[in-house]
Design a protein around this motif. Structure first.
Motif, PDB file in Angstrom:
ATOM      1  N   PRO A 409     -57.044 -65.218 -11.462  1.00  0.00           N
ATOM      2  CA  PRO A 409     -56.968 -65.658 -12.860  1.00  0.00           C
ATOM      3  C   PRO A 409     -55.989 -66.815 -13.005  1.00  0.00           C
ATOM      4  N   VAL A 410     -56.269 -67.702 -13.947  1.00  0.00           N
ATOM      5  CA  VAL A 410     -55.377 -68.818 -14.226  1.00  0.00           C
ATOM      6  C   VAL A 410     -54.174 -68.266 -14.996  1.00  0.00           C
ATOM      7  N   ASP A 411     -53.075 -68.113 -14.301  1.00  0.00           N
ATOM      8  CA  ASP A 411     -51.861 -67.538 -14.888  1.00  0.00           C
ATOM      9  C   ASP A 411     -51.039 -68.673 -15.502  1.00  0.00           C
ATOM     10  N   ALA A 412     -51.421 -69.066 -16.728  1.00  0.00           N
ATOM     11  CA  ALA A 412     -50.737 -70.161 -17.417  1.00  0.00           C
ATOM     12  C   ALA A 412     -50.988 -70.029 -18.907  1.00  0.00           C
ATOM     13  N   PRO A 413     -50.095 -70.570 -19.748  1.00  0.00           N
ATOM     14  CA  PRO A 413     -50.311 -70.508 -21.195  1.00  0.00           C
ATOM     15  C   PRO A 413     -51.545 -71.304 -21.606  1.00  0.00           C
ATOM     16  N   PRO A 414     -52.069 -71.074 -22.803  1.00  0.00           N
ATOM     17  CA  PRO A 414     -53.220 -71.847 -23.272  1.00  0.00           C
ATOM     18  C   PRO A 414     -52.884 -73.336 -23.362  1.00  0.00           C
ATOM     19  N   GLY A 415     -53.855 -74.155 -23.097  1.00  0.00           N
ATOM     20  CA  GLY A 415     -53.679 -75.600 -23.163  1.00  0.00           C
ATOM     21  C   GLY A 415     -54.983 -76.299 -22.864  1.00  0.00           C
ATOM     22  N   ARG A 416     -55.132 -77.474 -23.430  1.00  0.00           N
ATOM     23  CA  ARG A 416     -56.364 -78.236 -23.212  1.00  0.00           C
ATOM     24  C   ARG A 416     -56.441 -78.744 -21.773  1.00  0.00           C
ATOM     25  N   TYR A 417     -55.307 -79.132 -21.183  1.00  0.00           N
ATOM     26  CA  TYR A 417     -55.277 -79.749 -19.863  1.00  0.00           C
ATOM     27  C   TYR A 417     -54.710 -78.763 -18.846  1.00  0.00           C
ATOM     28  N   LEU A 418     -55.251 -78.865 -17.623  1.00  0.00           N
ATOM     29  CA  LEU A 418     -54.843 -77.960 -16.542  1.00  0.00           C
ATOM     30  C   LEU A 418     -54.640 -78.770 -15.267  1.00  0.00           C
ATOM     31  N   TRP A 419     -53.542 -78.474 -14.562  1.00  0.00           N
ATOM     32  CA  TRP A 419     -53.284 -79.003 -13.221  1.00  0.00           C
ATOM     33  C   TRP A 419     -53.236 -77.833 -12.238  1.00  0.00           C
ATOM     34  N   VAL A 420     -53.893 -78.004 -11.107  1.00  0.00           N
ATOM     35  CA  VAL A 420     -53.928 -76.977 -10.055  1.00  0.00           C
ATOM     36  C   VAL A 420     -53.122 -77.483  -8.867  1.00  0.00           C
ATOM     37  N   VAL A 421     -52.240 -76.642  -8.365  1.00  0.00           N
ATOM     38  CA  VAL A 421     -51.392 -76.972  -7.219  1.00  0.00           C
ATOM     39  C   VAL A 421     -51.697 -75.979  -6.099  1.00  0.00           C
ATOM     40  N   LEU A 422     -52.055 -76.498  -4.922  1.00  0.00           N
ATOM     41  CA  LEU A 422     -52.375 -75.671  -3.759  1.00  0.00           C
ATOM     42  C   LEU A 422     -51.268 -75.814  -2.730  1.00  0.00           C
ATOM     43  N   ASP A 423     -50.720 -74.683  -2.286  1.00  0.00           N
ATOM     44  CA  ASP A 423     -49.717 -74.647  -1.226  1.00  0.00           C
ATOM     45  C   ASP A 423     -50.343 -74.027   0.012  1.00  0.00           C
ATOM     46  N   LEU A 424     -50.378 -74.794   1.107  1.00  0.00           N
ATOM     47  CA  LEU A 424     -50.995 -74.373   2.358  1.00  0.00           C
ATOM     48  C   LEU A 424     -49.913 -74.108   3.388  1.00  0.00           C
ATOM     49  N   GLY A 425     -50.056 -73.017   4.111  1.00  0.00           N
ATOM     50  CA  GLY A 425     -49.156 -72.681   5.208  1.00  0.00           C
ATOM     51  C   GLY A 425     -49.953 -72.302   6.438  1.00  0.00           C
ATOM     52  N   GLY A 426     -49.528 -72.779   7.592  1.00  0.00           N
ATOM     53  CA  GLY A 426     -50.282 -72.507   8.812  1.00  0.00           C
ATOM     54  C   GLY A 426     -49.386 -72.466  10.028  1.00  0.00           C
ATOM     55  N   THR A 427     -50.011 -72.525  11.189  1.00  0.00           N
ATOM     56  CA  THR A 427     -49.326 -72.534  12.473  1.00  0.00           C
ATOM     57  C   THR A 427     -49.689 -73.820  13.208  1.00  0.00           C
ATOM     58  N   ALA A 428     -49.184 -73.955  14.412  1.00  0.00           N
ATOM     59  CA  ALA A 428     -49.478 -75.160  15.184  1.00  0.00           C
ATOM     60  C   ALA A 428     -50.948 -75.251  15.564  1.00  0.00           C
ATOM     61  N   ARG A 429     -51.645 -74.117  15.653  1.00  0.00           N
ATOM     62  CA  ARG A 429     -53.049 -74.125  16.082  1.00  0.00           C
ATOM     63  C   ARG A 429     -54.015 -73.754  14.972  1.00  0.00           C
ATOM     64  N   LEU A 430     -53.523 -73.233  13.848  1.00  0.00           N
ATOM     65  CA  LEU A 430     -54.400 -72.774  12.784  1.00  0.00           C
ATOM     66  C   LEU A 430     -53.968 -73.378  11.461  1.00  0.00           C
ATOM     67  N   THR A 431     -54.955 -73.624  10.592  1.00  0.00           N
ATOM     68  CA  THR A 431     -54.691 -74.167   9.268  1.00  0.00           C
ATOM     69  C   THR A 431     -55.675 -73.571   8.280  1.00  0.00           C
ATOM     70  N   PRO A 432     -55.244 -73.283   7.053  1.00  0.00           N
ATOM     71  CA  PRO A 432     -56.223 -72.938   6.010  1.00  0.00           C
ATOM     72  C   PRO A 432     -56.975 -74.185   5.568  1.00  0.00           C
ATOM     73  N   ASP A 457     -48.771 -60.397 -30.424  1.00  0.00           N
ATOM     74  CA  ASP A 457     -47.743 -60.957 -29.560  1.00  0.00           C
ATOM     75  C   ASP A 457     -48.402 -61.757 -28.433  1.00  0.00           C
ATOM     76  N   GLU A 458     -47.859 -62.951 -28.137  1.00  0.00           N
ATOM     77  CA  GLU A 458     -48.456 -63.822 -27.121  1.00  0.00           C
ATOM     78  C   GLU A 458     -48.377 -63.195 -25.734  1.00  0.00           C
ATOM     79  N   GLN A 459     -47.300 -62.478 -25.449  1.00  0.00           N
ATOM     80  CA  GLN A 459     -47.191 -61.831 -24.142  1.00  0.00           C
ATOM     81  C   GLN A 459     -48.231 -60.730 -23.975  1.00  0.00           C
ATOM     82  N   ASP A 460     -48.516 -59.996 -25.066  1.00  0.00           N
ATOM     83  CA  ASP A 460     -49.559 -58.969 -24.987  1.00  0.00           C
ATOM     84  C   ASP A 460     -50.927 -59.598 -24.747  1.00  0.00           C
ATOM     85  N   VAL A 461     -51.155 -60.742 -25.391  1.00  0.00           N
ATOM     86  CA  VAL A 461     -52.447 -61.423 -25.201  1.00  0.00           C
ATOM     87  C   VAL A 461     -52.606 -61.878 -23.758  1.00  0.00           C
ATOM     88  N   ASP A 462     -51.541 -62.454 -23.178  1.00  0.00           N
ATOM     89  CA  ASP A 462     -51.625 -62.896 -21.787  1.00  0.00           C
ATOM     90  C   ASP A 462     -51.873 -61.717 -20.851  1.00  0.00           C
TER      91      ASP A 462
END
Length: 707
Positions: A409-432, A457-462
């Motif tokens: 789920p998109v865990d963020a407050p309501p808003g017209r615009y959205l930015w997605v950030v991907l963090d990748l972690g791997g090893t010397a021989r493997l990558t996501p 309440d906004e927190q209850d809605v989220d």
């Protein structure tokens, strides 16, 4: 459920190139992975240049310059006649250092005889030498150019063209800064009708791939050969012990993708097979490239540009990622939302480390997120692997597809615009790896059906939005499948797990040993096959569905004897030959047959209700068992059948089947044909045999030559 739900996507390679990258690389075909670097493997010494080419049937032709011959290799293993090393003196040939090989669209094999100053042209259909073309200079390499070939020469350096029976013609003129600086061309390849040369520096430690005039250059480091695939992928072979580097042209430049391993490469040649794989020469004959040979960084980040929902205060739904996450690697996703149209301090754009693409009209790219807000972004959330695959209704996934669908789920407050950030972690021989990204907009609307007290309440809605998302997602998927349930009745579109159910509606029991595409084709043609069930025509069609190769069912009574005229004989001449019995020399023209009958037995009685299935493909193991099962189930009643695999097809000198296929030449001990090894009077046939000629009677040059 919600019919107006839409999605925002990041799938196209141009979209991924517009994102900001930190320690990541663009994948070939779209998507991102961790950045990599090629391992610094020391070369095992330069090998002897050789030739490697494939014809349309997938047969490989490999030259041994030291042995002076060209062998036909099987991709399942080394050739029986291949020496233990390219310089082995065993089985010497008559060619003088054949270094370059190529096969054009007309199935003509070109052999660049380096020390002979000529190019041999062999017709692979007729398996005969068409001509020997002398050239001015020393042929180094040859590459197919439509229905001809381009030949690279040395002493003096140049290019000549061969087309059909014309040539040699003058090719593109060598020039440019590389030619003026003393760089020498050593190899040639063709991409989209344009020759490319491998230019080697005078010191020999650098190489550049460029056109004959020096334009479109690409620095590739030390290299020994190059090859272009059917999709335009450039593979550059280094010295033995080094991985192969790969490039794909993007606009006016080249983008490098992950190198691949080439275990056993001897420095001879590299070539692209018709099925898209890359082959190379080894000491045993032929080898294939393996997995990636890169070493990856420990972590990286991809920052997406702004996605627009089109409405303020939008509560975004779920995010779906088609990703490959090997064990030991990690992939997390973070979100930023906003209703502000302007971004005061956007993150500066940074390109990918590898696989860079030319971004057209970068000013049209939506803004990146605020640097201040990005710095405050906490660790991303984990992903849930969907056990049912893609979120699309009845989506078909290839069995060899290593990418699975993950959601969160998109865990963020309501808003017209959205930015997605991907963090990748791997090893010397493997990558996501992430191939595509999809985000629902807006999310589910189950809160509208609950009492308004739950949403004060906004927190209850989220919390409720995230809590109800999994259950609503399941209902949404079921609703989508129900709306498209007509897909289940389409053999080409129904999911693989429903194909057996669809076949049961038609009264078919599918064999799981069949390929998936063959099973779909069998179900699609079921009603047409029922109309001719129990006939040889039906049996042939089913076998062609399972084996997409020529298949013929020959009834044995058609071979019961010489019931017609024998072409090439005269009434007062010698009797016609017969296989297995007596025969008449005259009868009705047009009813010619071979076979004869046994003395005292009627030809029809001896051959009735029997037939032979001729299959132009090698059969062994499971494939042979499946063919036997098909023949036993679908052959006409009260008949006996025999299966005759023809391998790669009829070949002179090889006995295929008694009484059904003919054999010319000796049977046992007949070795494979080797270009440059056949000698007249030893095992060759000169000229065209005349009608009614017999072994042992006439041996006229130009008519029949046996020996």
């Amino acid at each position: 459920m919600d019919g107006d739900r839409q999605i925002s996507t990041l799938t196209d390679p141009d979209q991924w190139a517009r994102c900001a990258h930190d320690g990541t690389a663009l994948m070939d075909g779209g998507g991102v992975s961790l950045a990599w670097e090629a391992p610094a493997a020391p070369p095992a010494g330069a090998g002897e240049p050789a030739g490697l080419a494939f014809d349309r049937w997938g047969r490989a032709y490999r030259s041994y310059p030291g042995a002076g011959r060209v062998d036909v290799l099987d991709d399942s293993g080394p050739s029986p006649s291949s020496p233990s090393s390219p310089s082995s003196p065993g089985h010497p040939g008559a060619l003088l250092a054949p270094r370059g090989l190529a096969v054009d669209s007309a199935q003509r094999l070109y052999i660049a005889e380096s020390c002979g100053g000529a190019v041999h042209v062999v017709d692979l259909w007729a398996e005969r030498l068409l001509r020997r073309v002398p050239v001015r200079g020393r042929p180094l390499d040859v590459a197919a150019l439509c229905d001809g070939a381009v030949v690279l020469l040395a002493d003096p350096a140049g290019l000549v063209l061969l087309r059909g029976r014309r040539g040699p013609l003058h090719g593109p003129v060598l020039g440019g800064a590389l030619h003026a600086a003393g760089w020498r061309p050593t190899r040639v390849a063709v991409r989209a009708g344009q020759p490319y040369l491998l230019w080697v520096a005078p010191c020999g430690d650098r190489a550049v791939v460029a056109r004959p005039d020096g334009t479109d250059p690409l620095e590739v480091g030390p290299a020994s050969d190059l090859a272009f695939g059917t999709d335009g992928l450039l593979t550059v072979a280094g010295h033995p012990g080094q991985p192969f580097r790969r490039y794909r042209q993007d606009g006016d430049g080249w983008a490098e993708i992950e190198p691949v391993q080439a275990l056993g490469y001897d420095g001879g040649a590299v070539s692209a097979a018709p099925d898209g794989r890359t082959a190379f020469t080894t000491a045993q004959g032929l080898g294939w490239t393996a997995g990636p040979a890169a070493r990856y960084v420990a972590g990286g980040r991809v920052i997406g540009y702004r996605l627009d929902s089109g409405a303020y205060r939008t509560r975004w739904g779920r995010i779906f990622l088609d990703a490959c996450i090997p064990p030991g690697t990690d992939l997390r996703v973070g979100f930023l939302t906003s209703d502000e149209d302007a971004v005061p301090d956007p993150v500066p754009w940074t390109p990918a480390v590898q696989g860079r693409r030319v971004v057209r009209h970068p000013d049209l790219t939506p803004p990146l997120p605020s640097a201040l807000r990005l710095a405050r972004l906490g660790p991303g959330s984990g992903l849930f692997r969907r056990p049912t695959g893609r979120e699309w209704p009845w989506a078909q996934i290839a069995p060899d597809d290593a990418f699975e669908t993950y959601e969160a789920p998109v865990d963020a407050p309501p808003g017209r615009y959205l930015w997605v950030v991907l963090d990748l972690g791997g090893t010397a021989r493997l990558t996501p790896r992430v191939r595509s990204l999809r985000v629902e907009r807006p999310g589910h609307r189950l809160l509208a059906h609950l009492p308004r007290a739950f949403g004060r309440d906004e927190q209850d809605v989220d919390f409720l939005q995230r809590y109800l998302a999994p259950a609503e997602g399941l209902l949404h998927d079921l609703d989508g499948r129900a709306a498209l349930r007509a897909v289940l009745l389409d053999p080409t579109a129904t999911p693989q797990e429903a194909l057996g159910w669809l076949a049961g509606l038609l009264g078919l029991a599918l064999d799981r040993r069949w390929p998936l595409d063959a099973r779909r084709a069998l179900v699609a043609q079921a009603y047409d096959l029922y109309r001719i069930r129990g006939t040889l025509a039906c049996l042939e069609r089913i076998l062609r569905i399972y084996l997409p190769v020529p298949v013929a069912a020959v009834e044995n009574w058609r071979m019961r004897g010489l019931g017609g005229a024998v072409l090439g004989t005269t009434p007062d001449g010698p009797p016609a030959p017969a296989v297995g019995g007596a025969a008449r020399a005259t009868a009705t023209l047009g009813r010619f047959a071979i076979g004869g009958v046994r003395p005292g037995q009627d030809g029809y009685t001896a051959t009735a209700h029997r037939f032979t299935v001729l299959i132009a493909a090698p059969l062994e193991g499971e494939r042979l068992e499946v063919v036997r099962s098909i023949v036993e189930q679908h052959k006409p009643a009260h008949t006996l059948a025999e299966i005759c695999p023809l391998g790669a097809g009829m070949r002179i000198g090889r006995s295929l089947h008694v009484a059904l296929t003919s054999m010319v030449g000796p049977g046992a001990g007949w070795g494979p044909a080797v270009v440059g090894h056949v000698r007249v009077g030893e095992d060759g046939v000169v000229g065209v045999p005349s009608a009614a000629a017999r072994v042992g009677e006439s041996a006229v040059m130009g008519a029949v030559r046996v020996g």
